[in-house]
Design a protein around this motif. Structure first.
Motif, PDB file in Angstrom:
ATOM      1  N   GLN A  24       0.831  -1.209   0.000  1.00  0.00           N
ATOM      2  CA  GLN A  24       0.000   0.000   0.000  1.00  0.00           C
ATOM      3  C   GLN A  24       0.864   1.257   0.000  1.00  0.00           C
ATOM      4  N   SER A  66     -17.967   1.810   6.622  1.00  0.00           N
ATOM      5  CA  SER A  66     -16.929   0.848   6.245  1.00  0.00           C
ATOM      6  C   SER A  66     -16.875   0.742   4.723  1.00  0.00           C
ATOM      7  N   ALA A  67     -15.835   0.118   4.256  1.00  0.00           N
ATOM      8  CA  ALA A  67     -15.664  -0.113   2.823  1.00  0.00           C
ATOM      9  C   ALA A  67     -15.461  -1.603   2.598  1.00  0.00           C
ATOM     10  N   ARG A  68     -16.015  -2.093   1.505  1.00  0.00           N
ATOM     11  CA  ARG A  68     -15.779  -3.495   1.128  1.00  0.00           C
ATOM     12  C   ARG A  68     -15.511  -3.524  -0.364  1.00  0.00           C
ATOM     13  N   ARG A  69     -14.740  -4.490  -0.737  1.00  0.00           N
ATOM     14  CA  ARG A  69     -14.370  -4.617  -2.141  1.00  0.00           C
ATOM     15  C   ARG A  69     -15.400  -5.465  -2.874  1.00  0.00           C
ATOM     16  N   GLU A  70     -15.809  -4.977  -4.032  1.00  0.00           N
ATOM     17  CA  GLU A  70     -16.670  -5.734  -4.943  1.00  0.00           C
ATOM     18  C   GLU A  70     -16.005  -5.674  -6.311  1.00  0.00           C
ATOM     19  N   GLY A  71     -15.324  -6.765  -6.667  1.00  0.00           N
ATOM     20  CA  GLY A  71     -14.585  -6.784  -7.927  1.00  0.00           C
ATOM     21  C   GLY A  71     -13.445  -5.790  -7.874  1.00  0.00           C
ATOM     22  N   ASP A  72     -13.402  -4.893  -8.846  1.00  0.00           N
ATOM     23  CA  ASP A  72     -12.353  -3.875  -8.891  1.00  0.00           C
ATOM     24  C   ASP A  72     -12.728  -2.600  -8.140  1.00  0.00           C
ATOM     25  N   ASP A  73     -13.926  -2.557  -7.580  1.00  0.00           N
ATOM     26  CA  ASP A  73     -14.429  -1.357  -6.933  1.00  0.00           C
ATOM     27  C   ASP A  73     -14.547  -1.545  -5.426  1.00  0.00           C
ATOM     28  N   TYR A  74     -14.682  -0.420  -4.732  1.00  0.00           N
ATOM     29  CA  TYR A  74     -14.988  -0.413  -3.314  1.00  0.00           C
ATOM     30  C   TYR A  74     -16.382   0.166  -3.131  1.00  0.00           C
TER      31      TYR A  74
END
Length: 165
Positions: free
Chosen positions: A114, A148-156
């Protein structure tokens, strides 16, 4: 610094490098920020046109060493904050959030992957960091925030509610 204005004799405690950082930013602010900033305030707009010019100063990242950051002393970083605030509170807040909150959080808490991915473009102001606060149930209590954030494929995908940003 103008003669007679250093009432606490702080200037004599600064290193030559710290004075140079302060003086370079002060000159930049007097030339590039102060003459135009009131018009931006009146229009309630952010001066995006200044961002590439700010990038040329090489100050983003402050005390972070490496990753394109200047690795300056804490005193020099404090002088940077002071000079931005002297010129304009909104530019001071923008730079402080980007350089101090966002970049330092990545440096201190991020993985090496990161850091390598984000810090160089942030140091160059090619990527801009932000800090979103103010949830309806918590105000700006950063510890109690629920978004919160979660990843879905290439997106958040961000989940949560903000009162205002």
């Amino acid at each position: 610094m103008a003669a007679g204005t250093d009432l606490y004799l702080l200037d004599e405690r600064l290193s030559a490098e710290e004075r140079a950082v302060r003086d370079r930013l002060r000159e930049f602010c007097d030339r590039e920020v102060v003459p135009v900033i009131n018009d931006y305030w009146e229009r309630a707009q952010f001066p995006f046109e200044l961002v590439p010019k700010i990038a040329t100063l090489g100050l983003a990242g402050g005390v972070i060493d490496g990753y394109g950051c200047p690795g300056m002393s804490a005193t020099a970083a404090g002088l940077v904050s002071m000079e931005w605030a002297r010129a304009d509170g909104s530019i001071g807040t923008f730079f402080g959030v980007h350089s101090n909150l966002a970049m330092q959080a990545i440096h201190l808490l991020g993985s090496e992957e990161q850091r390598e991915r984000w810090l160089p473009p942030m140091a160059a102001l090619e990527a801009i960091g932000a800090f979103a606060l103010t949830e309806p149930e918590h105000g700006s209590d950063a510890v109690a925030l629920e978004t919160s954030a979660r990843r879905e494929g290439d997106d958040y995908v961000l989940d949560g509610r903000k009162k205002w940003i």
